[in-house]
Every structure is written in C-alpha cells, then in structure tokens.
Design a protein around this motif. Structure first.
Motif, PDB file in Angstrom:
ATOM      1  N   HIS A  31      42.492  30.502  25.241  1.00  0.00           N
ATOM      2  CA  HIS A  31      41.900  29.279  24.710  1.00  0.00           C
ATOM      3  C   HIS A  31      40.564  29.522  24.015  1.00  0.00           C
ATOM      4  CE1 HIS A  31      44.816  27.680  27.594  1.00  0.00           C
ATOM      5  NE2 HIS A  31      44.864  26.657  26.768  1.00  0.00           N
ATOM      6  N   TYR A  32      39.966  30.668  24.210  1.00  0.00           N
ATOM      7  CA  TYR A  32      38.683  30.980  23.597  1.00  0.00           C
ATOM      8  C   TYR A  32      38.871  32.119  22.616  1.00  0.00           C
ATOM      9  CZ  TYR A  32      36.936  28.265  27.491  1.00  0.00           C
ATOM     10  OH  TYR A  32      36.719  27.277  28.388  1.00  0.00           O
ATOM     11  N   ARG A  33      38.069  32.085  21.576  1.00  0.00           N
ATOM     12  CA  ARG A  33      38.153  33.136  20.566  1.00  0.00           C
ATOM     13  C   ARG A  33      36.745  33.497  20.126  1.00  0.00           C
ATOM     14  NH1 ARG A  33      42.519  29.467  19.066  1.00  0.00           N
ATOM     15  NH2 ARG A  33      44.426  30.557  19.579  1.00  0.00           N
ATOM     16  N   GLY A  34      36.588  34.753  19.751  1.00  0.00           N
ATOM     17  CA  GLY A  34      35.313  35.171  19.174  1.00  0.00           C
ATOM     18  C   GLY A  34      35.232  34.635  17.757  1.00  0.00           C
ATOM     19  N   HIS A  35      34.049  34.365  17.314  1.00  0.00           N
ATOM     20  CA  HIS A  35      33.929  33.758  15.991  1.00  0.00           C
ATOM     21  C   HIS A  35      32.528  33.928  15.442  1.00  0.00           C
ATOM     22  CE1 HIS A  35      31.917  30.631  18.292  1.00  0.00           C
ATOM     23  NE2 HIS A  35      32.949  30.663  19.102  1.00  0.00           N
ATOM     24  N   GLY A  36      32.453  33.807  14.147  1.00  0.00           N
ATOM     25  CA  GLY A  36      31.172  33.827  13.471  1.00  0.00           C
ATOM     26  C   GLY A  36      30.748  35.224  13.038  1.00  0.00           C
ATOM     27  N   ILE A  37      29.791  35.228  12.162  1.00  0.00           N
ATOM     28  CA  ILE A  37      29.238  36.471  11.632  1.00  0.00           C
ATOM     29  C   ILE A  37      27.722  36.332  11.598  1.00  0.00           C
ATOM     30  CG2 ILE A  37      29.092  37.981   9.624  1.00  0.00           C
ATOM     31  CD1 ILE A  37      31.915  37.072   8.875  1.00  0.00           C
ATOM     32  N   SER A  38      27.029  37.320  12.110  1.00  0.00           N
ATOM     33  CA  SER A  38      25.565  37.344  12.110  1.00  0.00           C
ATOM     34  C   SER A  38      25.018  36.126  12.844  1.00  0.00           C
ATOM     35  CB  SER A  38      25.041  37.441  10.684  1.00  0.00           C
ATOM     36  OG  SER A  38      23.649  37.573  10.675  1.00  0.00           O
ATOM     37  N   SER A  39      24.199  35.332  12.200  1.00  0.00           N
ATOM     38  CA  SER A  39      23.596  34.179  12.868  1.00  0.00           C
ATOM     39  C   SER A  39      24.434  32.911  12.702  1.00  0.00           C
ATOM     40  CB  SER A  39      22.185  33.941  12.335  1.00  0.00           C
ATOM     41  OG  SER A  39      22.238  33.678  10.942  1.00  0.00           O
ATOM     42  N   ASP A  40      25.551  32.977  11.981  1.00  0.00           N
ATOM     43  CA  ASP A  40      26.436  31.820  11.796  1.00  0.00           C
ATOM     44  C   ASP A  40      27.533  31.860  12.849  1.00  0.00           C
ATOM     45  OD1 ASP A  40      25.059  30.960   9.528  1.00  0.00           O
ATOM     46  OD2 ASP A  40      26.266  32.226   8.210  1.00  0.00           O
ATOM     47  N   PHE A  41      27.553  30.839  13.714  1.00  0.00           N
ATOM     48  CA  PHE A  41      28.558  30.770  14.770  1.00  0.00           C
ATOM     49  C   PHE A  41      29.447  29.550  14.560  1.00  0.00           C
ATOM     50  CE2 PHE A  41      25.206  33.336  16.641  1.00  0.00           C
ATOM     51  CZ  PHE A  41      25.943  34.398  17.130  1.00  0.00           C
ATOM     52  N   HIS A  42      30.552  29.525  15.258  1.00  0.00           N
ATOM     53  CA  HIS A  42      31.517  28.427  15.177  1.00  0.00           C
ATOM     54  C   HIS A  42      32.070  28.289  13.769  1.00  0.00           C
ATOM     55  CE1 HIS A  42      30.463  27.410  19.249  1.00  0.00           C
ATOM     56  NE2 HIS A  42      29.195  27.388  18.899  1.00  0.00           N
ATOM     57  N   CYS A  43      32.334  29.433  13.156  1.00  0.00           N
ATOM     58  CA  CYS A  43      32.935  29.446  11.827  1.00  0.00           C
ATOM     59  C   CYS A  43      33.901  30.631  11.759  1.00  0.00           C
ATOM     60  CB  CYS A  43      31.859  29.570  10.761  1.00  0.00           C
ATOM     61  SG  CYS A  43      30.921  31.112  10.821  1.00  0.00           S
ATOM     62  N   ALA A  44      34.665  30.658  10.710  1.00  0.00           N
ATOM     63  CA  ALA A  44      35.605  31.773  10.516  1.00  0.00           C
ATOM     64  C   ALA A  44      34.820  33.076  10.356  1.00  0.00           C
ATOM     65  CB  ALA A  44      36.452  31.502   9.291  1.00  0.00           C
ATOM     66  N   PRO A  45      35.379  34.188  10.706  1.00  0.00           N
ATOM     67  CA  PRO A  45      36.755  34.368  11.190  1.00  0.00           C
ATOM     68  C   PRO A  45      36.860  34.110  12.697  1.00  0.00           C
ATOM     69  CG  PRO A  45      35.716  36.504  11.017  1.00  0.00           C
ATOM     70  CD  PRO A  45      34.709  35.482  10.525  1.00  0.00           C
ATOM     71  N   PHE A  46      37.980  33.551  13.110  1.00  0.00           N
ATOM     72  CA  PHE A  46      38.251  33.306  14.526  1.00  0.00           C
ATOM     73  C   PHE A  46      39.100  34.455  15.046  1.00  0.00           C
ATOM     74  CE2 PHE A  46      37.523  29.192  12.571  1.00  0.00           C
ATOM     75  CZ  PHE A  46      36.461  28.754  13.333  1.00  0.00           C
ATOM     76  N   VAL A  47      38.555  35.233  15.952  1.00  0.00           N
ATOM     77  CA  VAL A  47      39.210  36.448  16.427  1.00  0.00           C
ATOM     78  C   VAL A  47      39.826  36.202  17.798  1.00  0.00           C
ATOM     79  CG1 VAL A  47      38.909  38.895  16.955  1.00  0.00           C
ATOM     80  CG2 VAL A  47      37.510  37.817  15.170  1.00  0.00           C
ATOM     81  N   LYS A  48      41.137  36.331  17.891  1.00  0.00           N
ATOM     82  CA  LYS A  48      41.822  36.182  19.174  1.00  0.00           C
ATOM     83  C   LYS A  48      41.593  37.433  20.001  1.00  0.00           C
ATOM     84  CE  LYS A  48      45.320  33.154  17.316  1.00  0.00           C
ATOM     85  NZ  LYS A  48      46.741  32.954  17.026  1.00  0.00           N
ATOM     86  N   HIS A  49      41.321  37.255  21.281  1.00  0.00           N
ATOM     87  CA  HIS A  49      41.043  38.377  22.184  1.00  0.00           C
ATOM     88  C   HIS A  49      42.289  38.794  22.954  1.00  0.00           C
ATOM     89  CE1 HIS A  49      36.592  36.956  22.280  1.00  0.00           C
ATOM     90  NE2 HIS A  49      36.909  37.575  21.175  1.00  0.00           N
ATOM     91  N   PHE A  50      43.437  38.672  22.324  1.00  0.00           N
ATOM     92  CA  PHE A  50      44.711  39.043  22.951  1.00  0.00           C
ATOM     93  C   PHE A  50      45.669  39.494  21.860  1.00  0.00           C
ATOM     94  CE2 PHE A  50      44.526  34.476  22.253  1.00  0.00           C
ATOM     95  CZ  PHE A  50      45.683  34.225  21.536  1.00  0.00           C
ATOM     96  N   ARG A  51      46.725  40.192  22.264  1.00  0.00           N
ATOM     97  CA  ARG A  51      47.714  40.644  21.290  1.00  0.00           C
ATOM     98  C   ARG A  51      48.308  39.453  20.559  1.00  0.00           C
ATOM     99  NH1 ARG A  51      49.093  43.499  25.796  1.00  0.00           N
ATOM    100  NH2 ARG A  51      48.360  45.646  25.701  1.00  0.00           N
ATOM    101  N   ASN A  52      48.432  39.599  19.245  1.00  0.00           N
ATOM    102  CA  ASN A  52      49.018  38.541  18.439  1.00  0.00           C
ATOM    103  C   ASN A  52      49.568  39.137  17.148  1.00  0.00           C
ATOM    104  OD1 ASN A  52      46.861  37.978  16.151  1.00  0.00           O
ATOM    105  ND2 ASN A  52      45.734  38.366  18.046  1.00  0.00           N
ATOM    106  N   ASP A  53      50.308  38.330  16.415  1.00  0.00           N
ATOM    107  CA  ASP A  53      50.971  38.811  15.194  1.00  0.00           C
ATOM    108  C   ASP A  53      50.324  38.312  13.911  1.00  0.00           C
ATOM    109  OD1 ASP A  53      52.866  40.157  16.734  1.00  0.00           O
ATOM    110  OD2 ASP A  53      54.172  38.402  16.831  1.00  0.00           O
ATOM    111  N   GLU A  54      49.162  37.724  14.004  1.00  0.00           N
ATOM    112  CA  GLU A  54      48.538  37.216  12.788  1.00  0.00           C
ATOM    113  C   GLU A  54      48.119  38.368  11.887  1.00  0.00           C
ATOM    114  OE1 GLU A  54      45.501  34.346  13.557  1.00  0.00           O
ATOM    115  OE2 GLU A  54      46.902  33.025  14.600  1.00  0.00           O
ATOM    116  N   THR A  55      48.242  38.165  10.582  1.00  0.00           N
ATOM    117  CA  THR A  55      47.987  39.258   9.645  1.00  0.00           C
ATOM    118  C   THR A  55      46.713  39.073   8.851  1.00  0.00           C
ATOM    119  OG1 THR A  55      49.371  38.156   7.998  1.00  0.00           O
ATOM    120  CG2 THR A  55      50.429  39.832   9.403  1.00  0.00           C
ATOM    121  N   MET A  56      45.820  38.251   9.306  1.00  0.00           N
ATOM    122  CA  MET A  56      44.550  38.065   8.598  1.00  0.00           C
ATOM    123  C   MET A  56      43.680  39.279   8.746  1.00  0.00           C
ATOM    124  SD  MET A  56      41.783  35.110   9.047  1.00  0.00           S
ATOM    125  CE  MET A  56      40.106  35.408   8.564  1.00  0.00           C
TER     126      MET A  56
END
Length: 69
Positions: A44-69
């Motif tokens: 239900h939780y994902r890592g996200h954000g870059i540098s000082s910007d949080f709650h934005c893309a990219p949303f990184v799933k912390h589990f095995r998945n098939d997404e190709t982004m």
C-alpha cells in the motif's frame, strides 16, 4: 535484524537504478532482500519523489511487479 534488512533493501534498491532500467527492477531488488530475511513488503505504500519534491512521480513499488516504466 529488521533495521539491517531495511538498510540492505534500500541499498539494493538504489543499486538497481541504472540507465535503461525499469522501476520494477528496484521493487524486485527490495523484495529479494525482504524475502532473504523472511519479511514481507507493504504493497500500500510506495517510494516517491525526487530530491526535495515529495508526493510526486515517480512512484516506486517496493515489491516485485511487472510495470515497465
């Protein structure tokens, strides 16, 4: 033990980041460490954000998945 697993998961997730790689590589690396320690991952939780910007893309799933982004 949990803290060590979390640190190793972070390190393996970062190591999976490379040019041409997919975000699913990060999730797979984190999940592999979690499995090795006998822990699960929270879907239900994902890592996200870059540098000082949080709650934005990219949303990184912390589990095995098939997404190709």
């Amino acid at each position: 033990r949990l803290v060590q697993a979390a640190l190793e998961s972070r390190d393996e997730g970062v190591a999976a980041c490379r040019p041409g790689g997919c975000l699913s590589d990060v999730g797979g690396a984190i999940h592999a460490v979690s499995d090795a320690y006998g822990y699960g991952t929270v879907r239900h939780y994902r890592g996200h954000g870059i540098s000082s910007d949080f709650h934005c893309a990219p949303f990184v799933k912390h589990f095995r998945n098939d997404e190709t982004m």
